[in-house]
Design a protein around this motif. Structure first.
Motif, mmCIF file in Angstrom:
data_model
loop_
_atom_site.group_PDB
_atom_site.id
_atom_site.type_symbol
_atom_site.label_atom_id
_atom_site.label_comp_id
_atom_site.label_asym_id
_atom_site.label_seq_id
_atom_site.Cartn_x
_atom_site.Cartn_y
_atom_site.Cartn_z
ATOM 1 N N GLU A 27 -1.405 0.658 -3.666
ATOM 2 C CA GLU A 27 -2.537 0.975 -2.797
ATOM 3 C C GLU A 27 -3.819 0.329 -3.317
ATOM 4 O O GLU A 27 -4.618 -0.225 -2.551
ATOM 5 C CB GLU A 27 -2.710 2.486 -2.707
ATOM 6 C CG GLU A 27 -3.860 2.931 -1.816
ATOM 7 C CD GLU A 27 -4.005 4.441 -1.748
ATOM 8 O OE1 GLU A 27 -5.057 4.909 -1.273
ATOM 9 O OE2 GLU A 27 -3.069 5.153 -2.169
ATOM 10 N N SER A 31 -13.841 -2.784 -3.626
ATOM 11 C CA SER A 31 -12.728 -2.234 -2.843
ATOM 12 C C SER A 31 -11.682 -1.609 -3.755
ATOM 13 O O SER A 31 -11.137 -0.534 -3.461
ATOM 14 C CB SER A 31 -12.086 -3.334 -1.994
ATOM 15 O OG SER A 31 -13.029 -3.900 -1.108
ATOM 16 N N GLU A 55 -13.071 1.728 -5.097
ATOM 17 C CA GLU A 55 -13.012 2.789 -4.097
ATOM 18 C C GLU A 55 -11.593 3.324 -3.942
ATOM 19 O O GLU A 55 -11.375 4.535 -3.874
ATOM 20 C CB GLU A 55 -13.528 2.272 -2.757
ATOM 21 C CG GLU A 55 -15.028 1.990 -2.746
ATOM 22 C CD GLU A 55 -15.476 1.293 -1.472
ATOM 23 O OE1 GLU A 55 -14.611 1.065 -0.590
ATOM 24 O OE2 GLU A 55 -16.675 0.980 -1.360
ATOM 25 N N ALA A 56 -10.638 2.405 -3.886
ATOM 26 C CA ALA A 56 -9.236 2.827 -3.780
ATOM 27 C C ALA A 56 -8.797 3.576 -5.031
ATOM 28 O O ALA A 56 -8.073 4.581 -4.948
ATOM 29 C CB ALA A 56 -8.334 1.614 -3.548
ATOM 30 N N PRO A 78 0.778 4.275 -5.745
ATOM 31 C CA PRO A 78 -0.677 4.313 -5.911
ATOM 32 C C PRO A 78 -1.236 3.001 -6.458
ATOM 33 O O PRO A 78 -2.311 2.563 -6.036
ATOM 34 C CB PRO A 78 -0.874 5.463 -6.904
ATOM 35 C CG PRO A 78 0.258 6.383 -6.612
ATOM 36 C CD PRO A 78 1.419 5.470 -6.331
ATOM 37 N N HIS A 127 -8.238 10.821 -7.844
ATOM 38 C CA HIS A 127 -8.431 12.178 -7.314
ATOM 39 C C HIS A 127 -7.081 12.833 -7.018
ATOM 40 O O HIS A 127 -6.878 14.028 -7.311
ATOM 41 C CB HIS A 127 -9.283 12.118 -6.046
ATOM 42 C CG HIS A 127 -9.508 13.461 -5.416
ATOM 43 N ND1 HIS A 127 -10.346 14.412 -5.958
ATOM 44 C CD2 HIS A 127 -8.984 14.020 -4.286
ATOM 45 C CE1 HIS A 127 -10.343 15.481 -5.197
ATOM 46 N NE2 HIS A 127 -9.522 15.278 -4.178
ATOM 47 N N GLU A 128 -6.158 12.056 -6.458
ATOM 48 C CA GLU A 128 -4.826 12.583 -6.174
ATOM 49 C C GLU A 128 -4.047 12.852 -7.453
ATOM 50 O O GLU A 128 -3.309 13.835 -7.539
ATOM 51 C CB GLU A 128 -4.055 11.597 -5.286
ATOM 52 C CG GLU A 128 -4.547 11.529 -3.859
ATOM 53 C CD GLU A 128 -4.422 12.868 -3.146
ATOM 54 O OE1 GLU A 128 -3.343 13.481 -3.238
ATOM 55 O OE2 GLU A 128 -5.401 13.292 -2.501
ATOM 56 N N ALA A 151 -10.649 5.368 -7.011
ATOM 57 C CA ALA A 151 -11.250 6.710 -7.012
ATOM 58 C C ALA A 151 -10.392 7.684 -6.203
ATOM 59 O O ALA A 151 -10.185 8.837 -6.617
ATOM 60 C CB ALA A 151 -12.669 6.646 -6.454
ATOM 61 N N ARG A 152 -9.903 7.223 -5.058
ATOM 62 C CA ARG A 152 -9.038 8.074 -4.237
ATOM 63 C C ARG A 152 -7.722 8.381 -4.961
ATOM 64 O O ARG A 152 -7.246 9.522 -4.951
ATOM 65 C CB ARG A 152 -8.744 7.408 -2.891
ATOM 66 C CG ARG A 152 -9.945 7.264 -1.982
ATOM 67 C CD ARG A 152 -9.522 6.880 -0.567
ATOM 68 N NE ARG A 152 -8.846 5.589 -0.523
ATOM 69 C CZ ARG A 152 -9.462 4.421 -0.357
ATOM 70 N NH1 ARG A 152 -10.783 4.388 -0.229
ATOM 71 N NH2 ARG A 152 -8.776 3.297 -0.310
ATOM 72 N N VAL A 153 -7.168 7.355 -5.585
ATOM 73 C CA VAL A 153 -5.891 7.535 -6.291
ATOM 74 C C VAL A 153 -6.049 8.493 -7.464
ATOM 75 O O VAL A 153 -5.223 9.398 -7.660
ATOM 76 C CB VAL A 153 -5.364 6.168 -6.785
ATOM 77 C CG1 VAL A 153 -4.217 6.359 -7.783
ATOM 78 C CG2 VAL A 153 -4.895 5.324 -5.614
ATOM 79 N N LYS A 211 0.818 -1.214 0.000
ATOM 80 C CA LYS A 211 0.000 0.000 0.000
ATOM 81 C C LYS A 211 0.850 1.261 0.000
ATOM 82 O O LYS A 211 0.515 2.250 -0.665
ATOM 83 C CB LYS A 211 -0.937 -0.004 1.204
ATOM 84 C CG LYS A 211 -1.894 1.178 1.244
ATOM 85 C CD LYS A 211 -2.842 1.059 2.423
ATOM 86 C CE LYS A 211 -3.815 2.234 2.457
ATOM 87 N NZ LYS A 211 -4.767 2.134 3.590
ATOM 88 N N ARG A 251 -4.914 16.181 -8.983
ATOM 89 C CA ARG A 251 -4.733 17.366 -8.144
ATOM 90 C C ARG A 251 -4.072 18.492 -8.934
ATOM 91 O O ARG A 251 -3.132 18.266 -9.694
ATOM 92 C CB ARG A 251 -3.877 17.014 -6.930
ATOM 93 C CG ARG A 251 -3.613 18.186 -5.999
ATOM 94 C CD ARG A 251 -2.723 17.797 -4.847
ATOM 95 N NE ARG A 251 -3.398 16.927 -3.907
ATOM 96 C CZ ARG A 251 -2.855 16.510 -2.762
ATOM 97 N NH1 ARG A 251 -1.635 16.874 -2.455
ATOM 98 N NH2 ARG A 251 -3.537 15.728 -1.957
#
Length: 212
Positions: free
Chosen positions: A72, A91, A94-95, A69, A101-102, A97-99, A65, A105
């Motif tokens: 993760e 799962s 969801e992970a 990314p 988003h980063e 989506a977070r990655v 993790k 940035r």
């Protein structure tokens, strides 16, 4: 340089601020969005090696993790693999989506700079031309062609400055969006392989494992 900024008027300062922000974002994103950092080539092969040697435990998942990314995303799927294919895929999503988003940035900020910089330049030119026409309205300015030409030249400085900031900002914005898309596709493919291997739909290519 300072004389050009001074000649362009007060609107040159927000354009200058935009240029500094755009440069900082571009440098940061070039460094951050490296394929070797986001999705290292042999991450999935390393996971296969752990699975083969029965070394996959909470410590290895934590290591995976924190590695990248992609790691993760894979770690999120592996942590929930025992709950079935659908939960594992959820799962991973969801992970991911977070990655993503980063990864995206500052790209909206860069796109906004590319959009507003020429508008700021145009506004500066319009305000400058208004001043020029005010001079034309004064009787003393009618015979002074050099003064009017100088006023028009100063009015156009902000447009040139705005375009100078906007053009590379737009180019880099599109480049980074494309880079993010490519990285996302790569991570999706690796995550799909992991799901298929864990649930027995794909054979592990141990020739890749040997490259570790």
């Amino acid at each position: 340089m300072f004389e050009i900024i001074k000649a362009g008027g007060w609107l040159m300062w927000p354009i200058l601020i935009c240029s500094v922000m755009a440069l900082a974002i571009c440098i940061e994103r070039i460094w951050t969005l490296r394929a070797t950092k986001i999705a290292p080539k042999h991450t999935l092969a390393l996971v296969w090696k752990w699975i083969k040697n029965k070394q996959l435990d909470s410590k290895k998942l934590k290591e995976l993790k924190s590695n990248s990314p992609l790691g993760e995303i894979l770690a999120a799927g592996l942590a929930n693999s025992k709950h079935g294919r659908e939960i594992m895929k959820e799962s991973i999503s969801e992970a991911a989506a977070r990655v993503i988003h980063e990864l995206e940035r500052y790209l909206n900020t860069l796109g906004t700079i590319a959009a507003i910089a020429p508008l700021l330049g145009l506004l500066g030119t319009v305000l400058g031309m208004i001043e020029v026409f005010n001079q034309i309205g004064a009787a003393s300015a009618l015979g002074n062609v050099d003064s009017l030409a100088g006023g028009i030249s100063k009015a156009l400085i902000t447009t040139a400055a705005g375009l100078t900031v906007a053009i590379p900002s737009l180019m880099f914005h599109r480049f980074f969006v494309r880079r993010v898309d490519e990285l996302v596709v790569t991570m999706e493919q690796e995550a799909t392989k992991l799901v298929e291997v864990v649930h027995g739909d794909r054979e592990v290519d141990y020739s890749e494992v040997g490259k570790q």
